[in-house]
Design a protein around this motif. Structure first.
Motif, PDB file in Angstrom:
ATOM      1  N   ASN A 114     -18.119  -4.483 -41.523  1.00  0.00           N
ATOM      2  CA  ASN A 114     -19.549  -4.766 -41.419  1.00  0.00           C
ATOM      3  C   ASN A 114     -20.256  -4.704 -42.763  1.00  0.00           C
ATOM      4  N   THR A 115     -19.514  -4.703 -43.852  1.00  0.00           N
ATOM      5  CA  THR A 115     -20.120  -4.691 -45.181  1.00  0.00           C
ATOM      6  C   THR A 115     -20.695  -6.070 -45.494  1.00  0.00           C
ATOM      7  N   THR A 116     -21.960  -6.095 -45.877  1.00  0.00           N
ATOM      8  CA  THR A 116     -22.597  -7.371 -46.206  1.00  0.00           C
ATOM      9  C   THR A 116     -22.123  -7.866 -47.567  1.00  0.00           C
ATOM     10  N   THR A 117     -22.387  -9.129 -47.827  1.00  0.00           N
ATOM     11  CA  THR A 117     -21.945  -9.726 -49.087  1.00  0.00           C
ATOM     12  C   THR A 117     -22.653  -9.098 -50.280  1.00  0.00           C
ATOM     13  N   ILE A 118     -23.953  -8.840 -50.123  1.00  0.00           N
ATOM     14  CA  ILE A 118     -24.725  -8.255 -51.238  1.00  0.00           C
ATOM     15  C   ILE A 118     -24.222  -6.851 -51.554  1.00  0.00           C
ATOM     16  N   ARG A 119     -23.979  -6.050 -50.519  1.00  0.00           N
ATOM     17  CA  ARG A 119     -23.494  -4.684 -50.745  1.00  0.00           C
ATOM     18  C   ARG A 119     -22.090  -4.704 -51.350  1.00  0.00           C
ATOM     19  N   ARG A 120     -21.241  -5.634 -50.902  1.00  0.00           N
ATOM     20  CA  ARG A 120     -19.900  -5.712 -51.468  1.00  0.00           C
ATOM     21  C   ARG A 120     -19.960  -6.086 -52.955  1.00  0.00           C
ATOM     22  N   CYS A 121     -20.880  -6.968 -53.314  1.00  0.00           N
ATOM     23  CA  CYS A 121     -21.011  -7.338 -54.726  1.00  0.00           C
ATOM     24  C   CYS A 121     -21.440  -6.141 -55.569  1.00  0.00           C
ATOM     25  N   ARG A 122     -22.332  -5.323 -55.028  1.00  0.00           N
ATOM     26  CA  ARG A 122     -22.748  -4.121 -55.764  1.00  0.00           C
ATOM     27  C   ARG A 122     -21.592  -3.145 -55.925  1.00  0.00           C
ATOM     28  N   LEU A 123     -20.808  -2.968 -54.875  1.00  0.00           N
ATOM     29  CA  LEU A 123     -19.663  -2.063 -54.963  1.00  0.00           C
ATOM     30  C   LEU A 123     -18.634  -2.569 -55.961  1.00  0.00           C
ATOM     31  N   VAL A 124     -18.413  -3.867 -56.002  1.00  0.00           N
ATOM     32  CA  VAL A 124     -17.466  -4.442 -56.949  1.00  0.00           C
ATOM     33  C   VAL A 124     -17.945  -4.235 -58.376  1.00  0.00           C
ATOM     34  N   THR A 125     -19.251  -4.458 -58.609  1.00  0.00           N
ATOM     35  CA  THR A 125     -19.805  -4.262 -59.952  1.00  0.00           C
ATOM     36  C   THR A 125     -19.675  -2.812 -60.395  1.00  0.00           C
ATOM     37  N   GLU A 126     -19.939  -1.873 -59.490  1.00  0.00           N
ATOM     38  CA  GLU A 126     -19.820  -0.463 -59.830  1.00  0.00           C
ATOM     39  C   GLU A 126     -18.373  -0.090 -60.128  1.00  0.00           C
ATOM     40  N   ALA A 127     -17.422  -0.594 -59.344  1.00  0.00           N
ATOM     41  CA  ALA A 127     -16.018  -0.283 -59.576  1.00  0.00           C
ATOM     42  C   ALA A 127     -15.534  -0.854 -60.908  1.00  0.00           C
ATOM     43  N   LEU A 128     -15.950  -2.071 -61.232  1.00  0.00           N
ATOM     44  CA  LEU A 128     -15.546  -2.666 -62.509  1.00  0.00           C
ATOM     45  C   LEU A 128     -16.149  -1.908 -63.689  1.00  0.00           C
ATOM     46  N   ARG A 129     -17.349  -1.380 -63.526  1.00  0.00           N
ATOM     47  CA  ARG A 129     -17.970  -0.585 -64.595  1.00  0.00           C
ATOM     48  C   ARG A 129     -17.179   0.695 -64.831  1.00  0.00           C
ATOM     49  N   LYS A 130     -16.693   1.322 -63.767  1.00  0.00           N
ATOM     50  CA  LYS A 130     -15.912   2.553 -63.922  1.00  0.00           C
ATOM     51  C   LYS A 130     -14.537   2.272 -64.522  1.00  0.00           C
ATOM     52  N   MET A 131     -13.993   1.062 -64.272  1.00  0.00           N
ATOM     53  CA  MET A 131     -12.672   0.718 -64.785  1.00  0.00           C
ATOM     54  C   MET A 131     -12.707   0.060 -66.150  1.00  0.00           C
ATOM     55  N   ASP A 132     -13.872  -0.117 -66.733  1.00  0.00           N
ATOM     56  CA  ASP A 132     -14.003  -0.812 -68.011  1.00  0.00           C
ATOM     57  C   ASP A 132     -13.209  -0.088 -69.097  1.00  0.00           C
ATOM     58  N   GLY A 133     -12.352  -0.830 -69.789  1.00  0.00           N
ATOM     59  CA  GLY A 133     -11.515  -0.255 -70.834  1.00  0.00           C
ATOM     60  C   GLY A 133     -10.215   0.332 -70.333  1.00  0.00           C
ATOM     61  N   LYS A 134     -10.012   0.399 -69.019  1.00  0.00           N
ATOM     62  CA  LYS A 134      -8.802   0.988 -68.451  1.00  0.00           C
ATOM     63  C   LYS A 134      -8.099   0.022 -67.504  1.00  0.00           C
ATOM     64  N   TYR A 135      -8.328  -1.294 -67.721  1.00  0.00           N
ATOM     65  CA  TYR A 135      -7.755  -2.278 -66.812  1.00  0.00           C
ATOM     66  C   TYR A 135      -6.226  -2.240 -66.825  1.00  0.00           C
ATOM     67  N   LEU A 136      -5.629  -2.107 -68.000  1.00  0.00           N
ATOM     68  CA  LEU A 136      -4.174  -2.138 -68.092  1.00  0.00           C
ATOM     69  C   LEU A 136      -3.556  -0.905 -67.437  1.00  0.00           C
ATOM     70  N   GLU A 137      -4.128   0.278 -67.667  1.00  0.00           N
ATOM     71  CA  GLU A 137      -3.597   1.492 -67.062  1.00  0.00           C
ATOM     72  C   GLU A 137      -3.695   1.445 -65.540  1.00  0.00           C
ATOM     73  N   ILE A 138      -4.804   0.908 -65.050  1.00  0.00           N
ATOM     74  CA  ILE A 138      -4.983   0.810 -63.597  1.00  0.00           C
ATOM     75  C   ILE A 138      -4.040  -0.239 -63.004  1.00  0.00           C
TER      76      ILE A 138
END
Length: 771
Positions: A114-138
Motif C-alpha cells: 500500500n505504499t504510494t508512489t510519492i512515498r516510495r520516491c522519498r524512501l528511495v531518495t533517503e536510502a540513496l543519501r545514506k548509501m552515498d559513497g558506499k555503493y561498491l561496499e554495499i
C-alpha cells in the motif's frame, strides 16, 4: 648512573659444543643463527631440516647485518598470513550495523503493497543519501538487495551516480551471487549511452562470463536488451578467437554468420571448431536455458555439416528433457517447508518448458523434435507428460504442441497428448493460444488461425538436414494457389495419410465426441466470443473439406442447438442476438456456405417466415447468405421468401459473388484484420438508437455522465467535456465494435445533450461520420 646487571645467558655444558670463533661471537653471548649453517656447509654435511612450528613466521635477519651480501629470497606466505589478511579485508569492508538496519527498514517500507508512489520516491531518495559513497561496499554485501530496489524505483538522475560509481566494477559484480541481480537492474534502467558503454566493456569477456553459472545471466540480460548490431558484437566473440582480440572486426555490418565468414575471409572449419568448443563447455556446465546460448547453437547448426548437426542435436536433447533443479537427487532429507516443496516442483519441470518463452527457444525445440531420432522424440514426449496444458496456453508453446501432433508417429505418444488436452477442453477452447492445437487437428496449418510468423516458425529447419528422409517427417512443397493449390502452407506432415491421421487423433481418441458435447453446452458463449467461435465453426462443419461428415449423429444435435439459440426473439437476450453480434453473424454466414445440413436446420428453426425481421443491419447478411450459397438446394429453400424482399428494396443483395466474399471473410476473420466500414456503420447506428431511446443510460444529472460501453473502467462518472474526450479517444482506434459504439456516443452527446456543453467544455477537434 650505574649500569644494570647483565642478563645471564642460558648456560650449556662445555662438552656439548666448542666455543665459537671470536669473529662470529655475538655481543650478548651465544652463536649467530647462521653459524651452524656455515659450519655444516664447510664440513660438507647436508642442511638440517627446519624445526619451525607450523604457522610461525620465519626469522628475518636485519638488512644491515653481514657484509653487504645479496638479497635473501622472500619466504612463502603461510595459511595463517592469508587468513589474517582476509580478516583485515573483511573488517575494512564491513558496514556499520546501524546503517544496515536503517537500510533494511527503508527497503521493507518500499515494498509495502500500500505504499504510494510519492512515498516510495522519498524512501528511495533517503536510502540513496545514506548509501552515498558506499555503493561498491554495499553492492558486494548481502545488503545489495536494498541498492537493487533503489535502482529499480529511482529516477534517471538518481541512477546516474550509481552507474558512474559501479561502472568500473560491473564485470566483477556480475559474477557475485548477491550483486548479479543489481547489475541486471542497472543495465535495464541505463540510458543508451550507458548501455553502449557496458556492451563495450564486455568485449573480450563474453565467453568467460558465458561459462560462469552466475555471470551468464547478466550477459543474457544484456543480449535481450541489445540492438541488432550490439547482439552481433556479443555473438561474434563466440564464433572465433579473432573477434576477441580485435575489436574492429566486431563492427562489421554483416547480417549472418555465413556473410561474416565470407567477408572477413575466415576459415569455416576453424569457426566450427571454436564454436563447438564453446557449446561443449556450455553443455558440460548445464547452462542451456538462456537465449544467447540458444542463438549460438542455432548459428552453429546453420553452418554445420550433417554429421555435426545431428551430433549436436543428440547431445542437446538430454539437457532439454531433464529438470532445471535436481533437488530430489542431491538431497535425501525430508523437505517439509513450503519453499522446498515449490523448489522440488520446479525441478520436475523439464527445461523444454522454460525455454518456450522466446522465439530462439522455440526454434531449438522444433529442431530437436523434427530432426531428432525416434528415441529422442519419445524422450521429449515422455518428459512433457503432465505439462502439455501449460505448453498449449503459451504463445510459443502452442506451436510446439502443433508440431508435436503433426510429426510424432507413435500412436501411444500422441494419444497421451490428446488425452491430456481432453481433460481441460473448455479452458482450451476459450483461450487465444490453447485453441490452436485443436484447430490444427481440424484444419492443419490454416492461415486463418496462424499468423505468417507462426508459419515461418513451423517451417524452420536445419539446412544440412532438410533433405534427410526419415520415417517420421518429410518436407512437402508449398501449394501454388494459382494452379488450384490449397490455401495452406503445409510444411511438415506425417508419413501416414493426412486424413487418416486426423481421424485417428479426433475419432479414435473420442476427442471429437467430447468437443461436440462441450460445444452444445456452451453454444451461446462460443458464438459470441472472438476465440471460441472458430472452434465451434470447425466442429460444426466437420473440419477441412468436411472430412468428418457422417462420423457421428451428434453433429445434428449441435446444429439444432445453434439454430435454437438464433430462433429466440431479440427481446429474450441479455446480450445481442446471434444475427446481430459482431462475432456470431459472420460465423453463422460461413456455416451456411460450407455446411448445407446446418443451413437447412437454421432455416427451419429460425428464419422460415421471419426473414423480414432480420432484413436490416448485420442480420441482413445472414439472410442474404441463402441466396449467395454455392449449393442449389440451399438457394431453393429461401428463394421464394427472399425474392419479394429484394424486389421491395427491403433486402439488399451483395454486389460481389459468394466465392469472393467467402475468401474475404476468411481473411478478415482473424483478430489482426481490419473490419469493413459498413459493419462499423451498422453497429454505430444501432448503438445510437439504444442511447436515444433510453435503453442505454448516458446522462443521470445536470452535468453527470457515464460511458455505457466501458462499465469496468475505474472512472464511472464524467462531466460533459470529459466524456466527450473519452469517446473521441476510444473511437480513433480499438476493435470495430468499440470504435462504432464510441462514435455513436460522440454523435449522441453532440446531438442530444448539447445543452450540457459550457464554455469550459473541450472543443471537438474533428467530426465523426456514422454513415
Amino acid at each position: 648512573r650505574p649500569l644494570p646487571p647483565a642478563v645471564p645467558v642460558n648456560p650449556r655444558p662445555s662438552s656439548s659444543r666448542s666455543p665459537a670463533p671470536p669473529h662470529v661471537a655475538m655481543a650478548g653471548g651465544g652463536d649467530h643463527p647462521g653459524a651452524k649453517k656455515r659450519k655444516r656447509v664447510a664440513a660438507g654435511r647436508p642442511e638440517a631440516p627446519s624445526k619451525r612450528a607450523k604457522g610461525k613466521k620465519p626469522y628475518e635477519a636485519p638488512a644491515a647485518r653481514g657484509g653487504g651480501g645479496s638479497k635473501e629470497e622472500p619466504q612463502p606466505v603461510t595459511a595463517m598470513d592469508e587468513r589474517v589478511a582476509a580478516e583485515e579485508m573483511s573488517e575494512s569492508r564491513k558496514l556499520d550495523n546501524n546503517l544496515v538496519k536503517e537500510l533494511t527498514m527503508l527497503c521493507v517500507k518500499m515494498k509495502y503493497h500500500n505504499t504510494t508512489t510519492i512515498r516510495r520516491c522519498r524512501l528511495v531518495t533517503e536510502a540513496l543519501r545514506k548509501m552515498d559513497g558506499k555503493y561498491l561496499e554495499i553492492a558486494r554485501s548481502p545488503t545489495a538487495c536494498v541498492l537493487q530496489s533503489c535502482v529499480k524505483w529511482c529516477s534517471q538522475s538518481e541512477r546516474d551516480p550509481v552507474f558512474v560509481a559501479l561502472q568500473p566494477h560491473l564485470l566483477d559484480l556480475s559474477c557475485d551471487k548477491y550483486s548479479c541481480f543489481l547489475v541486471n537492474y542497472i543495465i535495464k534502467g541505463a540510458s543508451k549511452e550507458q548501455f553502449a558503454l557496458f556492451i563495450s566493456s564486455l568485449h573480450g569477456h563474453v565467453a568467460s562470463l558465458l561459462f560462469h553459472t552466475i555471470g551468464v545471466s547478466v550477459v543474457n540480460c544484456a543480449f535481450r536488451l541489445a540492438t541488432l548490431p550490439q547482439k552481433r558484437s556479443l555473438l561474434l566473440e563466440l564464433y572465433s578467437t579473432e573477434f576477441q582480440l580485435f575489436k574492429d572486426l566486431t563492427e562489421q555490418k554483416s547480417c549472418s554468420l555465413l556473410e561474416t565468414i565470407s567477408k572477413l575471409g575466415l576459415q569455416k572449419s576453424s569457426v566450427l571448431q571454436h564454436m563447438a568448443t564453446v557449446i561443449q563447455t556450455v553443455l558440460e556446465k548445464g547452462i542451456v536455458e538462456y537465449s544467447i546460448v540458444h542463438m549460438v547453437i542455432l548459428e552453429y547448426l546453420i553452418i554445420a555439416d550433417k554429421t555435426s548437426a545431428l551430433d549436436m542435436i543428440h547431445q542437446l536433447v538430454p539437457h532439454l528433457t531433464r529438470g532445471t533443479y535436481a533437488v530430489h537427487e542431491l538431497s535425501g532429507l525430508n523437505r517439509l517447508s513450503t519453499k522446498s516443496k515449490e523448489k522440488e516442483k520446479r525441478s520436475s519441470e523439464p527445461l523444454l518448458i522454460r525455454i518456450m518463452q522466446t522465439k530462439e527457444g522455440l526454434k531449438l525445440g522444433l529442431v530437436c523434435l523434427k530432426h531428432g531420432r525416434e528415441k529422442d522424440r519419445k524422450r521429449i514426449s515422455k518428459c512433457l507428460k503432465g505439462q502439455i496444458m501449460k505448453l498449449a496456453l503459451n504463445g510459443y508453446g502452442c506451436l510446439f504442441v502443433i508440431c508435436l501432433l503433426s510429426i510424432v508417429d507413435d500412436t501411444e505418444l500422441y494419444t497421451e497428448v490428446v488425452d491430456e488436452l481432453t481433460k481441460q477442453l473448455k479452458e482450451l477452447i476459450f483461450d487465444k493460444n490453447g485453441r490452436r492445437p485443436l484447430l490444427q487437428l481440424f484444419h492443419p496449418l490454416c492461415s486463418r488461425y496462424l499468423t505468417p510468423s507462426d508459419l515461418v516458425f513451423l517451417n524452420y529447419n536445419v539446412p544440412s538436414l532438410v533433405s534427410k528422409v526419415n520415417l517420421d517427417s518429410k518436407l512437402d512443397d508449398v501449394a501454388d494457389k494459382e494452379h488450384g493449390g490449397s490455401e495452406d502452407t503445409l510444411v511438415a506432415s506425417d508419413s501416414k495419410d493426412l486424413i487418416k491421421r486426423q481421424q485417428e487423433l479426433l475419432v479414435k481418441s473420442e476427442l471429437y465426441e467430447v468437443l461436440i458435447e462441450t460445444c452444445i453446452e456452451n453454444v451461446g458463449e462460443l458464438l459470441r466470443t472472438n476465440f471460441g467461435k472458430d472452434v465451434l465453426y470447425e466442429v460444426a462443419v466437420g473440419g477441412k473439406n468436411n472430412f468428418l461428415e457422417g462420423v457421428t449423429d451428434r453433429i445434428h444435435v449441435l446444429h439444432n442447438a445453434i439454430a435454437c439459440d438464433a430462433a429466440r426473439p431479440r427481446t429474450d437476450y441479455i446480450d445481442e442476438h446471434a444475427f446481430d453480434n459482431y462475432h456470431s453473424s459472420p460465423i453463422i454466414r460461413r456455416m451456411i456456405f460450407d455446411c448445407p445440413a446446418f443451413a437447412a436446420t437454421l432455416w427451419k428453426k429460425a428464419l422460415q417466415g421471419k426473414c423480414k425481421l432480420y432484413a436490416d443491419g448485420f442480420s441482413s447478411r445472414v439472410v442474404a447468405a441463402y441466396l449467395e450459397s454455392p449449393d442449389s438446394r440451399v438457394k431453393d429453400l429461401a428463394k421464394s421468401e427472399l425474392q419479394p424482399l429484394i424486389d421491395g428494396g427491403i433486402l439488399k443483395p451483395q454486389e460481389h459473388k459468394a466465392e469472393e466474399e467467402k475468401s474475404a471473410m476468411e481473411c478478415s476473420s482473424d483478430e489482426w484484420s481490419e473490419p469493413k466500414d459498413t459493419d462499423i456503420g451498422d453497429y454505430a447506428k444501432k448503438a445510437y438508437m439504444d442511447m436515444k431511446s433510453g435503453k442505454l443510460v448516458v446522462r443521470f444529472g445536470t452535468d453527470r455522465f457515464t460511458c455505457p460501453f466501458c462499465p469496468r473502467k475505474k472512472k464511472q462518472e464524467y462531466r460533459y467535456s470529459g466524456l466527450l474526450a473519452h469517446a473521441i479517444s476510444q473511437s480513433s482506434y480499438h476493435a470495430a465494435k468499440v470504435k462504432a459504439n464510441h462514435q455513436a456516443l460522440v454523435n449522441h452527446l453532440e446531438t442530444d445533450h448539447a445543452d450540457a456543453a459550457t464554455s469550459s467544455s473541450m472543443p471537438v477537434r474533428h467530426k465523426l461520420m456514422l454513415l
